[in-house]
Write an enzyme that holds these catalytic residues in place. Structure first.
Site, PDB file in Angstrom:
ATOM      1  N   ASN A 197       0.802  -1.219   0.000  1.00 14.35           N
ATOM      2  CA  ASN A 197       0.000   0.000   0.000  1.00 14.35           C
ATOM      3  C   ASN A 197       0.840   1.277   0.000  1.00 14.35           C
ATOM      4  OD1 ASN A 197       0.802  -0.809   2.614  1.00 14.35           O
ATOM      5  ND2 ASN A 197      -0.748   0.461   3.583  1.00 14.35           N
ATOM      6  N   ASP A 233       0.488  -5.573  12.551  1.00 17.38           N
ATOM      7  CA  ASP A 233      -0.270  -4.798  11.552  1.00 17.38           C
ATOM      8  C   ASP A 233       0.168  -3.331  11.592  1.00 17.38           C
ATOM      9  OD1 ASP A 233      -1.998  -4.665   9.403  1.00 17.38           O
ATOM     10  OD2 ASP A 233      -3.731  -4.163  10.625  1.00 17.38           O
ATOM     11  N   GLY A 265      -5.536   2.886  11.133  1.00 19.44           N
ATOM     12  CA  GLY A 265      -4.188   2.358  11.274  1.00 19.44           C
ATOM     13  C   GLY A 265      -3.486   2.780  12.544  1.00 19.44           C
TER      14      GLY A 265
END
Length: 421
Positions: free
Chosen positions: A96, A306, A325
Site C-alpha cells: 500500500n 499490523d 491504522g
C-alpha cells in the site's frame, strides 16, 4: 561481525538448549559454539544484558511503511531499523505505497532498498492492479521477482470470480493469496464496531457480519479451488469458529490476528481518539477473549503488529474522517506479554515464516551449533508504561500510548549484523 551473547536463556522448543542459560558464539553469521563461560578467542563483540533471553528470529506478516510515495509516514530504511530494534528479524511488506506495489519493477525497487539491513524484507505484491479490485496483476512475474504473497492491503475483493481465478492460478507456482475480509456494502460508512459503544458515541457501526460473511464466502471459494489462502487480522469470535471448521475440513487456510485486537477493545473509543481507529475495528471483550482462545488452540496461526504508520495530518482529525491504522512493532512484544505466556508469544511471532517465507524457514532456524544466527534478544520481565519516547517510527500513531506493557525487546542478530536499542 563475530559476537558472543553472554548468559542468555534460550526459548526455543526445537533447540537442544531450550530453557538453558548459556553463551552463544557467532562467527561469520553462524552459531559456532553454545556453552557456559565460552572463551573469547575470536575477538568477538560481547553482548551482556539484564535478564537476557533469546529465541528464533521473530517475523511480522503485515507491515506497512510508506516508501515509495509516502516517505513522510515512514521510509524503508528507518522502518527496517525500527523492526530490528523491536525484535523482528523479518517482515512482510504490504503493497500500500504510492504507487501500489503491483508489478515486477516495484518488487525489485523495495527489495533493493532493503539490501544490507539486519531485518529481512519480504514484499507482498498487490493481487489486483492499483489494488482496485478489477484486474489481476502479473502474479507469476512478481513471484519471480521475490513477492512472497499476493493481496490488496485492507481491501476486500468484491469480485468472487477474480478470487476464484487467483486461487486456481497461483497453484501452478505454489503461491499464497491473502484475502482481507470486510464486506464493503455491509460496512457502508461504518467507522467503529457496531455495538453499545458505537451507539453511545453516535458513531456509525461496522457489524461483525461484514467480516464473517466475507470469510465464509472466501472459504467456500477455497474449498472449490484448492490452493493456499491467508486471512489476515481477523477480529470476531465467529471468524475464529469459521476458520476452525475450515481447518477441520482439511482446507489449506491460515490466519493472523493483530496485537491490538488481542489487547484492546472498543471501550477505548470513549474519548474519540483516532489512534484507536483501525481496520477491522476494535471489537468487544467477548471477541477479544475468543481471539485469545483461538491463539491457544492454534486456530489462529500467527500474530502480527499490523504496523501502519499514518502521518499526523491524516490522523489528528474528526473520527469519521481520520485514516485507519496504528503503528505496532515497538509495542508488540510488550503488549502481548500482558495477555499471553512468553512461550505462546514466541511461538506465534516465529511460526509465520513457514507460511510466508519458506526459503528462510527451510534454513535451520533452531538455536543450535551450525545454524545460521537468526536471533531475537529480549527481556520478558518488568513493567513499564509505553510512551512517545518508546516510539522509533517517523509516525507516532500508536494505539498503545500510555498503556502498561511487560518486558522489552533488546534487538536482533541476523544477516551477520547485531542491532540493539
Amino acid at each position: 561481525m563475530n559476537t558472543i551473547i553472554r548468559d542468555a536463556k534460550i526459548i526455543d522448543s526445537e533447540s537442544p538448549f531450550h530453557n538453558q542459560t548459556v553463551d552463544i558464539l557467532i562467527v561469520d553469521g553462524s552459531i559456532k559454539k553454545i556453552g557456559t563461560s565460552l572463551p573469547n578467542t575470536e575477538n568477538a563483540t560481547e553482548v551482556k544484558l539484564d535478564n537476557l533471553h533469546v529465541s528464533q528470529g521473530w517475523f511480522d506478516s503485515s507491515v506497512s511503511f510508506g516508501e515509495p510515495g509516502f516517505e513522510e509516514r515512514e521510509t524503508i530504511a528507518n522502518g527496517l531499523d525500527v523492526a530490528a530494534r523491536s525484535g523482528f528479524t523479518a517482515i512482510a511488506l504490504q503493497p500500500n505505497s504510492y504507487p501500489i506495489i503491483d508489478n515486477q519493477s516495484q518488487i525489485n525497487f523495495v527489495k533493493s532498498k532493503a539490501n544490507g539491513f539486519a531485518t529481512q524484507l519480504f514484499p507482498i505484491g498487490a493481487l489486483t492492479k492499483g489494488s482496485e479490485g478489477k484486474d489481476m496483476t502479473e502474479l507469476f512475474d512478481m513471484k519471480n521477482a521475490g513477492a512472497v504473497a499476493f493481496g490488496d492491503y485492507n481491501k476486500s475483493l468484491e469480485n468472487a470470480n477474480l478470487l476464484k481465478i487467483a486461487l486456481q492460478y497461483v497453484q501452478d507456482f505454489d503461491g499464497l493469496v491473502i484475502a482481507f475480509a470486510q464486506d464493503a456494502n455491509i460496512k457502508g460508512n461504518g467507522v467503529a464496531n457496531e455495538g453499545a459503544v458505537s451507539t453511545k458515541l453516535g458513531l456509525k457501526g461496522i457489524p461483525n457480519l461484514a467480516e464473517e460473511l466475507q470469510i465464509a464466502r472466501n472459504l467456500f471459494l477455497l474449498e472449490y479451488t484448492g490452493g493456499k489462502l491467508h486471512i489476515p487480522t481477523i477480529s470476531t469470535a465467529k471468524s475464529v469458529q469459521l476458520i476452525k471448521d475450515a481447518k477441520a475440513k482439511g482446507l489449506n487456510v491460515t490466519c493472523s490476528v493483530a496485537v491490538h485486537h488481542l489487547a484492546l477493545t472498543d471501550s477505548t473509543l470513549e474519548g474519540f481518539d483516532t489512534r484507536y481507529k483501525v481496520s477491522p475495528p476494535l471489537r468487544t471483550e467477548i471477541d477479544r477473549k475468543a481471539l485469545l482462545a483461538g491463539i491457544l488452540d492454534n486456530t489462529i496461526d500467527m500474530i502480527t503488529s499490523d504496523h501502519n504508520p499514518i502521518d499526523i495530518e491524516h490522523k489528528k482529525m474528526e473520527f469519521d474522517l481520520a485514516k485507519n491504522g496504528t503503528i505496532g512493532m515497538e509495542s508488540a512484544f510488550g503488549a502481548l506479554l500482558t495477555v499471553l505466556t512468553l512461550e505462546k508469544v514466541i511461538e506465534k511471532l516465529t511460526v509465520g515464516k513457514a507460511t510466508f517465507c519458506p526459503e528462510i524457514s527451510g534454513e535451520s532456524q533452531t538455536i543450535a551449533e551450525g545454524s545460521k544466527a537468526n536471533i531475537s534478544l529480549f527481556n520478558p520481565n518488568g513493567k513499564s508504561k509505553f510512551t512517545k519516547e518508546n516510539i522509533l517510527s517517523k509516525s507516532k500513531n500508536s494505539a498503545f500510548l500510555g498503556i502498561e506493557i511487560k518486558g522489552k525487546a533488546y534487538g536482533i542478530y541476523n544477516q551477520g549484523k547485531l542491532v540493539l536499542n
